[in-house]
Design a protein around this motif. Structure first.
Motif, PDB file in Angstrom:
ATOM      1  N   LYS A 199      -1.591   4.887  23.699  1.00  0.00           N
ATOM      2  CA  LYS A 199      -3.070   5.417  23.538  1.00  0.00           C
ATOM      3  C   LYS A 199      -3.810   4.326  22.587  1.00  0.00           C
ATOM      4  O   LYS A 199      -4.118   4.582  21.246  1.00  0.00           O
ATOM      5  N   PRO A 200      -4.405   3.262  22.876  1.00  0.00           N
ATOM      6  CA  PRO A 200      -5.221   2.315  22.062  1.00  0.00           C
ATOM      7  C   PRO A 200      -6.383   2.820  21.565  1.00  0.00           C
ATOM      8  O   PRO A 200      -6.805   2.191  20.415  1.00  0.00           O
ATOM      9  N   ASN A 201      -6.754   3.878  22.069  1.00  0.00           N
ATOM     10  CA  ASN A 201      -7.965   4.559  21.267  1.00  0.00           C
ATOM     11  C   ASN A 201      -7.729   5.192  20.005  1.00  0.00           C
ATOM     12  O   ASN A 201      -8.745   5.632  19.369  1.00  0.00           O
ATOM     13  N   LEU A 202      -6.485   5.735  19.818  1.00  0.00           N
ATOM     14  CA  LEU A 202      -6.058   6.073  18.432  1.00  0.00           C
ATOM     15  C   LEU A 202      -5.817   5.034  17.635  1.00  0.00           C
ATOM     16  O   LEU A 202      -5.366   4.009  17.845  1.00  0.00           O
ATOM     17  N   ALA A 203      -6.495   5.289  16.390  1.00  0.00           N
ATOM     18  CA  ALA A 203      -6.004   4.170  15.395  1.00  0.00           C
ATOM     19  C   ALA A 203      -5.946   4.817  14.123  1.00  0.00           C
ATOM     20  O   ALA A 203      -5.942   6.092  13.677  1.00  0.00           O
ATOM     21  N   VAL A 204      -5.291   4.076  13.009  1.00  0.00           N
ATOM     22  CA  VAL A 204      -4.875   4.595  11.600  1.00  0.00           C
ATOM     23  C   VAL A 204      -5.325   3.397  10.695  1.00  0.00           C
ATOM     24  O   VAL A 204      -5.189   2.415  10.954  1.00  0.00           O
ATOM     25  N   ALA A 205      -6.005   3.849   9.810  1.00  0.00           N
ATOM     26  CA  ALA A 205      -5.996   2.861   8.676  1.00  0.00           C
ATOM     27  C   ALA A 205      -5.158   2.941   7.517  1.00  0.00           C
ATOM     28  O   ALA A 205      -4.817   3.905   6.989  1.00  0.00           O
ATOM     29  N   PHE A 206      -4.785   1.753   6.941  1.00  0.00           N
ATOM     30  CA  PHE A 206      -3.596   1.772   5.860  1.00  0.00           C
ATOM     31  C   PHE A 206      -4.483   1.433   4.660  1.00  0.00           C
ATOM     32  O   PHE A 206      -5.463   0.967   4.542  1.00  0.00           O
ATOM     33  N   ARG A 207      -3.932   2.263   3.778  1.00  0.00           N
ATOM     34  CA  ARG A 207      -4.424   1.999   2.248  1.00  0.00           C
ATOM     35  C   ARG A 207      -4.557   0.568   1.806  1.00  0.00           C
ATOM     36  O   ARG A 207      -3.428   0.019   1.818  1.00  0.00           O
ATOM     37  N   GLN A 208      -5.672   0.056   1.418  1.00  0.00           N
ATOM     38  CA  GLN A 208      -5.850  -1.243   0.699  1.00  0.00           C
ATOM     39  C   GLN A 208      -5.204  -2.319   1.669  1.00  0.00           C
ATOM     40  O   GLN A 208      -4.632  -3.308   1.520  1.00  0.00           O
ATOM     41  N   GLY A 209      -4.986  -1.892   3.181  1.00  0.00           N
ATOM     42  CA  GLY A 209      -4.560  -2.830   4.179  1.00  0.00           C
ATOM     43  C   GLY A 209      -2.965  -3.249   3.992  1.00  0.00           C
ATOM     44  O   GLY A 209      -2.672  -3.897   4.893  1.00  0.00           O
ATOM     45  N   LYS A 210      -2.398  -2.320   3.257  1.00  0.00           N
ATOM     46  CA  LYS A 210      -1.060  -2.584   3.336  1.00  0.00           C
ATOM     47  C   LYS A 210      -0.175  -1.500   4.135  1.00  0.00           C
ATOM     48  O   LYS A 210      -0.356  -1.660   5.454  1.00  0.00           O
ATOM     49  N   SER A 211       0.669  -0.731   3.489  1.00  0.00           N
ATOM     50  CA  SER A 211       1.276   0.173   4.355  1.00  0.00           C
ATOM     51  C   SER A 211       1.262   1.690   3.833  1.00  0.00           C
ATOM     52  O   SER A 211       0.647   1.873   2.796  1.00  0.00           O
ATOM     53  N   GLN A 212       2.054   2.656   4.640  1.00  0.00           N
ATOM     54  CA  GLN A 212       1.757   4.117   4.275  1.00  0.00           C
ATOM     55  C   GLN A 212       3.130   4.427   3.687  1.00  0.00           C
ATOM     56  O   GLN A 212       4.116   3.964   3.917  1.00  0.00           O
TER      57      GLN A 212
END
Length: 142
Positions: free
Chosen positions: A104-117
């Motif tokens: 499902k490419p319409n689902l997205a997640v943002a990582f903190r400071q562009g790194k990892s979770q």
């Protein structure tokens, strides 16, 4: 205004009540206290009784609210514990989440400071997606 017909006997009582209210409102505080004393009433005792009743009612209401709040918190805690118990291992969660995002490419997640979770971020993301219905807890295909 009353919605009763003029010939309704209750209309007479309402008219009397309105007249008594007008007369009572027209009395000064001093006259009102004087009349109460003449009738054998003690205004200070009445005020203290009303104050005590008001405090008692407020306390009862706060106790009920506290009980309801505790019940809601306990229910929420039980749901949280249930969610923790039904969660798969972290590696399984990560794998299923990555497959879900690929499907499902319409689902997205943002990582903190562009790194990892962090591990708790992955678990929180899992819980959020389960709550949203994107992940079915009993669905092993995702």
């Amino acid at each position: 205004m009353s919605k009763l017909a003029k010939n309704d006997p209750r209309a007479k009582y309402e008219a009397l009540e309105r007249q008594f209210d007008k007369e009572l409102d027209a009395l000064s505080d001093a006259n009102l206290l004087k009349e109460a004393n003449e009738d054998g009433l003690n205004a200070a005792e009445i005020a203290n009784e009303m104050r005590s009743n008001a405090i008692r009612l407020i306390a009862e209401s706060k106790r009920k609210l506290l009980i309801q709040t505790r019940e809601r918190m306990e229910t929420a805690r039980q749901i949280s514990v249930k969610k923790d118990i039904s969660r798969p291992t972290l590696d399984v969660m990560k794998d299923k989440l990555q497959r879900l995002f690929a499907q499902k490419p319409n689902l997205a997640v943002a990582f903190r400071q562009g790194k990892s979770q962090s591990d708790s971020d992955w678990a929180g993301l899992w819980d959020d997606l389960v709550e949203m219905g994107e992940i079915k807890e009993d669905d092993d295909d995702r």
